[in-house]
Design a protein around this motif. Sequence first.
Motif, short mmCIF file in Angstrom:
data_model
loop_
_atom_site.label_atom_id
_atom_site.label_comp_id
_atom_site.label_asym_id
_atom_site.label_seq_id
_atom_site.Cartn_x
_atom_site.Cartn_y
_atom_site.Cartn_z
N GLY A 267 0.83 -1.22 0.00
CA GLY A 267 0.00 0.00 0.00
C GLY A 267 0.86 1.26 0.00
O GLY A 267 0.58 2.21 -0.74
N MET A 268 1.92 1.24 0.81
CA MET A 268 2.79 2.43 0.87
C MET A 268 3.47 2.66 -0.49
O MET A 268 3.59 3.79 -0.96
N CYS A 269 3.90 1.55 -1.11
CA CYS A 269 4.54 1.70 -2.43
C CYS A 269 3.53 2.22 -3.44
O CYS A 269 3.86 3.04 -4.31
N ALA A 270 2.29 1.74 -3.33
CA ALA A 270 1.26 2.19 -4.27
C ALA A 270 1.02 3.70 -4.10
O ALA A 270 0.87 4.42 -5.10
N ILE A 271 1.01 4.17 -2.87
CA ILE A 271 0.83 5.62 -2.66
C ILE A 271 1.94 6.39 -3.38
O ILE A 271 1.68 7.36 -4.08
N LEU A 272 3.16 5.91 -3.21
CA LEU A 272 4.29 6.59 -3.87
C LEU A 272 4.12 6.55 -5.39
O LEU A 272 4.31 7.54 -6.08
N GLY A 273 3.73 5.37 -5.89
CA GLY A 273 3.58 5.19 -7.34
C GLY A 273 2.54 6.14 -7.91
O GLY A 273 2.74 6.73 -8.98
N PHE A 274 1.42 6.30 -7.18
CA PHE A 274 0.35 7.16 -7.68
C PHE A 274 0.57 8.64 -7.36
O PHE A 274 -0.28 9.46 -7.65
N SER A 275 1.69 8.94 -6.72
CA SER A 275 1.95 10.36 -6.39
C SER A 275 3.03 10.97 -7.27
O SER A 275 3.48 12.08 -6.99
N VAL A 276 3.44 10.25 -8.30
CA VAL A 276 4.54 10.80 -9.11
C VAL A 276 4.09 12.11 -9.74
O VAL A 276 2.90 12.33 -10.00
N TYR A 277 5.07 12.95 -9.98
CA TYR A 277 4.80 14.32 -10.44
C TYR A 277 3.86 14.36 -11.66
O TYR A 277 2.89 15.12 -11.68
N GLY A 278 4.14 13.48 -12.65
CA GLY A 278 3.36 13.50 -13.89
C GLY A 278 1.88 13.30 -13.61
O GLY A 278 1.02 14.00 -14.13
N LEU A 279 1.57 12.32 -12.75
CA LEU A 279 0.17 12.02 -12.44
C LEU A 279 -0.47 13.14 -11.62
O LEU A 279 -1.61 13.55 -11.87
N ARG A 280 0.29 13.65 -10.66
CA ARG A 280 -0.23 14.75 -9.83
C ARG A 280 -0.61 15.94 -10.69
O ARG A 280 -1.62 16.59 -10.47
N ARG A 281 0.21 16.22 -11.66
CA ARG A 281 -0.03 17.38 -12.53
C ARG A 281 -1.20 17.13 -13.46
O ARG A 281 -2.07 17.96 -13.61
N SER A 282 -1.18 15.95 -14.11
CA SER A 282 -2.14 15.77 -15.20
C SER A 282 -3.46 15.17 -14.73
O SER A 282 -4.49 15.42 -15.31
N HIS A 283 -3.45 14.37 -13.68
CA HIS A 283 -4.70 13.76 -13.20
C HIS A 283 -4.76 13.92 -11.69
O HIS A 283 -4.70 12.94 -10.95
N TYR A 284 -4.91 15.17 -11.28
CA TYR A 284 -4.87 15.48 -9.85
C TYR A 284 -5.88 14.65 -9.06
O TYR A 284 -5.58 14.13 -7.99
N GLU A 285 -7.10 14.49 -9.61
CA GLU A 285 -8.15 13.81 -8.84
C GLU A 285 -7.83 12.32 -8.66
O GLU A 285 -8.11 11.75 -7.61
N ILE A 286 -7.22 11.71 -9.68
CA ILE A 286 -6.83 10.28 -9.54
C ILE A 286 -5.79 10.17 -8.44
O ILE A 286 -5.86 9.31 -7.56
N PHE A 287 -4.84 11.08 -8.48
CA PHE A 287 -3.81 11.10 -7.43
C PHE A 287 -4.47 11.20 -6.05
O PHE A 287 -4.15 10.44 -5.14
N LEU A 288 -5.43 12.12 -5.93
CA LEU A 288 -6.04 12.39 -4.62
C LEU A 288 -6.83 11.17 -4.12
O LEU A 288 -6.68 10.75 -2.96
N VAL A 289 -7.66 10.60 -5.00
CA VAL A 289 -8.51 9.47 -4.59
C VAL A 289 -7.64 8.27 -4.20
O VAL A 289 -7.85 7.65 -3.15
N THR A 290 -6.63 7.95 -5.03
CA THR A 290 -5.77 6.81 -4.70
C THR A 290 -5.00 7.09 -3.40
O THR A 290 -4.80 6.19 -2.58
#
Length: 742
Positions: A374-397
């Motif tokens: 789970g911790m690794c998944a949080i890191l994976g879904f928090s990468v800069y590219g995703l945060r920038r382009s799909h902020y809501e996906i980043f937030l929900v995950t």
Amino acid sequence: MRFPISLVFFSLGICHGAIALKSGKHCLSACELNLNYVTFNDADAKVSFKVKACQSRLRAASLYLCFAEYCTQDGRDEWLREENTGCQRLANLTLPPFDIVSNYTPEDVARVRRLPADRGSSGIILNEVVIPDANFFDRAFQTLVAAYFEVDIHVTYGIAMYYFWVTVIAIGVGTRFTALIRRVQRQEWSPIPEDDFELDQYRDTKHAPMLSSSYTLLKRYIIFPATFGYRCSQNVGWCTIPPRIQALTIATFVVLNTVLCSVSYPVVHGNLYWPKTSDQLWRYVSDRTGVISLMNFPLVWLFGTRNNVLMWLTGWGFGTFNNFHRWVARVATAQAMVHSVGYTVMIMQRGGWNHMWKYLQKHYFWNGELATIGMCAILGFSVYGLRRSHYEIFLVTHIIFSIVVLITMFYHVEIFVDGEWNIFIYLSVLLWAVDRFVRTLRTLAFNWKFWNTRGFASYDIATNLIRLEIPCSQSMLKTKPGNYYYLYLLNDALFVHQNHPFTLAYVNDAKADSYWRSPSRPDIQRTPSYSSIESDSLLYSSQAPPVSSLVFLIRPYDGFTSRLKKLASLTRRRRSLRVLVEGPYGDTIPLHNFSNIAFVVGGTGIAVPLSYLSRLLSEGSKACNIHIVWAVRSYALLADVSQRDFRGLLDDERVTLTAHITQDDELKDDLIDGLKYVDRLKIGRPDVDAAVEKAAKEAGSRGLAIVACGPSTMADDARRATVRALADGHRSIEYFEESFKW
Ligand SMILES: Cc1cc2nc3c(=O)[nH]c(=O)nc-3n(C[C@H](O)[C@H](O)[C@H](O)COP(=O)(O)OP(=O)(O)OC[C@H]3O[C@@H](n4cnc5c(N)ncnc54)[C@H](O)[C@@H]3O)c2cc1C
Ligand SMILES: NC(=O)c1ccc[n+]([C@@H]2O[C@H](COP(=O)([O-])OP(=O)(O)OC[C@H]3O[C@@H](n4cnc5c(N)ncnc54)[C@H](OP(=O)(O)O)[C@@H]3O)[C@@H](O)[C@H]2O)c1
């Protein structure tokens, strides 16, 4: 890996022959550990190991003789009391008293069989009293000393993380407190300057301590620069690198964690638990990283929440704590990975896949593995590219996996029956709950009939700007310059959970208008002119809005803001929308203490000077020159904002607006009227370096604040230009950045 001095100590400690009496619980436990290898056949063969230990008088006598041979008297009575409590509970028995061996003479003791390590440690059945030989005892003793040392040091090093952050926060609070005291002293003890000349002198002398060389050097090399010279707001590949001072803090934290996960591993040759050195190291490193990872949890939650009391104490913004949040989380995840890999290696080495399979059936074990995943998944879904382009996906995950991690960690540490590790999970949950609670309170404080909060949005295609006005007369909380609010849009049921931050440009209210009529307004700051008279009459005659409202200037992008744009575009008039308002957040920069202020802003970044301007032009402010350098794409936006939102403030002589039109070729006639408030109009992007240099030259030795709010390249340009100005000897310059960066 380097072995510490303690390794030598522990290795030398194993001797063959008579040894000095040991004291404390480890000595008694060492005798127990030795005799745990022996099965005494005076106990019932069918009962459990623990019950056998309560039943066997041979074992009791052997233990007591071992105590007498190797240990001082300390703690024996307590040991017996604890054992008896356990035996009572398990088998309704008590151990025989110590005096069952009191009739042993020294000769009798000498005749008792000595149990050597090679026989003892391989498991043996006996029907006689034995005493572990000195070597076997000593190996058990050193094994326990090392193991308990590790248990304690893991916690001590985990606590070191808290000491580290307490020190960082104390520095922040100290700096803020010192600045506050200096400001109060200035206000209380200084005569009020009568004119401009006196004002300058007053500032020069009072600022003198602030201009000390060491502070200037600190600003130039540590506080202001980007870590590697230029890029700070901008990303570097898939990363962002915080400003140097934050990067140094984070680097120290990372180094501290690395060092404290790498030292103090007392390897014991002849260790009874883990005979091989590599096994001992795997075990200790895995436990150390597991403990420190868990102890870092509350810090991750503390730094990641919006309502973090440390922001209020230090005055550092959400962006700063967000950087800390991310790095503590990364370190904790790396530690969790080492912990999981370590245990996996140990299990595989001991019994391969079959053994692993058995472990995977254990509740605590698979929960631990899931927590790490789970911790690794949080890191994976928090990468800069995703945060920038799909902020809501980043937030929900982020939220879902955080819940998964907390629950699985809770079940992972259930293996510690005393629940001593649960506190770190409870603390994290508490911090999260408090944040959500305070968020709710803020929303209710804005309007306790929150379901009734309305906003009025209009979208202008020419300016590509949404203007959102939210009546706020019912709000219990006052607004300050620099505040921002999180806005929720309730019109679309699917997206009601989404909330985004927007800077409060200003409060549109009748009281603010009265400021312009107030006799306290310093007239000397404005030379009467046709335009000023005209603008005054424009202001005075303007209709005060029926109720006060917060005004936000919003640039539509792809998600939340594009939905807002769609809703606002449905009608040509202002569209009434159901909203939730959570705030205010954000600290006020003490710009009113500077005589010169230069805002370097781009697009909707104009919201920042707008939010400060009234305060800077009011009584008590020391501002003499306020220069706004605004890069704006179209004439339409420039005309609209300067006419409507500056509310005549541009008419004050202390304010200069230099507008740079970057993407519009044609100035339409109907806009000309709106541009009369603009002091200088230029085509093309502003040269930020030159603008900062000019502001620094004009300010001379007097205080100058550079405030940047705009696209990341612009912010980085302004930061670099400030550092250059410092290098050129403009020591009184300060830099503030209001743009949000990840
Ligand atoms: C303190 C602060 C004040 C701001 N003030 C204003 C303002 O006055 N006017 C204005 O037009 N914009 C302002 N912004 C920017 C604004 O919050 C984003 O443009 C907005 O959230 C984008 O939403 P979206 O779903 O339409 O964007 P998307 O198209 O999904 O994303 C656009 C960009 O916005 C970032 N972003 C998205 N959601 C958030 C969020 N909740 N928090 C931080 N960043 C986010 C994304 O990472 C991405 O880089 C401010 C941002 C911050 C942090
Ligand atoms: N408080 C806050 O944190 C806050 C508030 C509001 C906005 N913002 C941020 O401000 C930024 C601006 O948003 P926007 O969409 O409104 O802006 P925008 O319309 O894109 O306007 C930006 C302007 O700045 C110019 N520019 C870009 N880089 C420059 C540089 N290096 N030097 C000089 N000029 C430069 C652009 O020129 P070109 O046309 O040539 O590109 C453009 O005119 C966003 O990042 C937003 O998140 C932050």
